[in-house]
Design an enzyme around this catalytic site. Structure first.
Site, PDB file in Angstrom:
ATOM      1  N   CYS A  35      64.233  21.133 -42.353  1.00 29.73           N
ATOM      2  CA  CYS A  35      63.693  20.643 -43.623  1.00 29.73           C
ATOM      3  C   CYS A  35      62.218  20.990 -43.777  1.00 29.73           C
ATOM      4  O   CYS A  35      61.676  20.874 -44.858  1.00 29.73           O
ATOM      5  CB  CYS A  35      63.893  19.132 -43.741  1.00 29.73           C
ATOM      6  SG  CYS A  35      63.016  18.198 -42.486  1.00 29.73           S
ATOM      7  N   ASP A  37      59.704  19.401 -42.497  1.00 34.14           N
ATOM      8  CA  ASP A  37      58.816  18.245 -42.487  1.00 34.14           C
ATOM      9  C   ASP A  37      58.021  18.166 -41.176  1.00 34.14           C
ATOM     10  O   ASP A  37      58.528  18.539 -40.118  1.00 34.14           O
ATOM     11  CB  ASP A  37      59.620  16.953 -42.685  1.00 34.14           C
ATOM     12  CG  ASP A  37      60.174  16.856 -44.103  1.00 34.14           C
ATOM     13  OD1 ASP A  37      59.836  17.730 -44.915  1.00 34.14           O
ATOM     14  OD2 ASP A  37      60.921  15.918 -44.387  1.00 34.14           O
ATOM     15  N   CYS A  60      59.530  13.970 -46.280  1.00 36.88           N
ATOM     16  CA  CYS A  60      60.321  13.230 -47.251  1.00 36.88           C
ATOM     17  C   CYS A  60      60.025  11.725 -47.188  1.00 36.88           C
ATOM     18  O   CYS A  60      59.375  11.245 -46.256  1.00 36.88           O
ATOM     19  CB  CYS A  60      61.798  13.467 -46.986  1.00 36.88           C
ATOM     20  SG  CYS A  60      62.371  12.593 -45.528  1.00 36.88           S
ATOM     21  N   CYS A 104      65.217  12.013 -39.936  1.00 40.13           N
ATOM     22  CA  CYS A 104      63.849  11.651 -40.313  1.00 40.13           C
ATOM     23  C   CYS A 104      63.307  10.596 -39.340  1.00 40.13           C
ATOM     24  O   CYS A 104      62.129  10.631 -38.966  1.00 40.13           O
ATOM     25  CB  CYS A 104      63.809  11.115 -41.734  1.00 40.13           C
ATOM     26  SG  CYS A 104      64.801  12.078 -42.899  1.00 40.13           S
TER      27      CYS A 104
HETATM   28 FE1  FES Z   1      63.489  16.121 -42.858  1.00 47.45          FE
HETATM   29 FE2  FES Z   1      63.347  13.744 -43.859  1.00 47.45          FE
HETATM   30  S1  FES Z   1      64.357  15.449 -44.724  1.00 47.45           S
HETATM   31  S2  FES Z   1      62.332  14.498 -42.109  1.00 47.45           S
END
Ligand code: FES
Length: 127
Positions: A35, A37, A60, A104
């Site tokens: 993702c 992040d 996110c 996450c």
């Molecule tokens: Fe990757 Fe939340 S979508 S940390």
């Protein structure tokens, strides 16, 4: 049923412990390649107790809520206790996360472990 619990929304909208600790003695940064992040954790540890903790999360809403909750859970705790923190405990404290958002909370666990590792490394170097 709402996708996210009130607690997730609360920690997402009003995240606790956001920021940087200038004189941190444990810093960890982790990311999720899928993702994209990124989460950075700063720890100020004294006498093996987490006196202060702050985070910066580029990610996110669930990642922000997880980091916020995770910092609250380890603040004021001994290092040994913080080491035991699991992503499951963070997700539970948030009254759950959707399955596809569990990673996450994993990021929060990994960021704290990485910062604790950094703290240990620095301590070894001081010896
Ligand atoms: Fe990757 Fe939340 S979508 S940390």
């Amino acid at each position: 049923m709402a996708l996210y619990s009130d607690k997730v929304m609360d920690h997402f909208r009003n995240p606790r412990n956001v920021g940087v600790i200038e004189d941190a003695n444990g810093i960890g940064e982790v990311g999720n390649a899928k993702c994209g992040d990124i989460m950075k954790m700063y720890l100020k540890i004294e006498n093996d107790v987490i006196e202060d903790v702050k985070f910066e999360t580029f990610g996110c809403g669930s990642a922000i809520a997880s980091s916020s909750m995770a910092t609250e859970m380890i603040k004021g705790k001994p290092v040994s206790e913080a080491m035991q923190l699991t992503n499951k405990a963070v997700a539970e404290a948030l009254d759950g996360l959707p399955d596809y958002k569990m990673h996450c909370s994993v990021l929060a666990e990994e960021a704290i472990k990485s910062a604790l590792d950094d703290y240990e490394k620095r301590r070894q170097e001081e010896k």
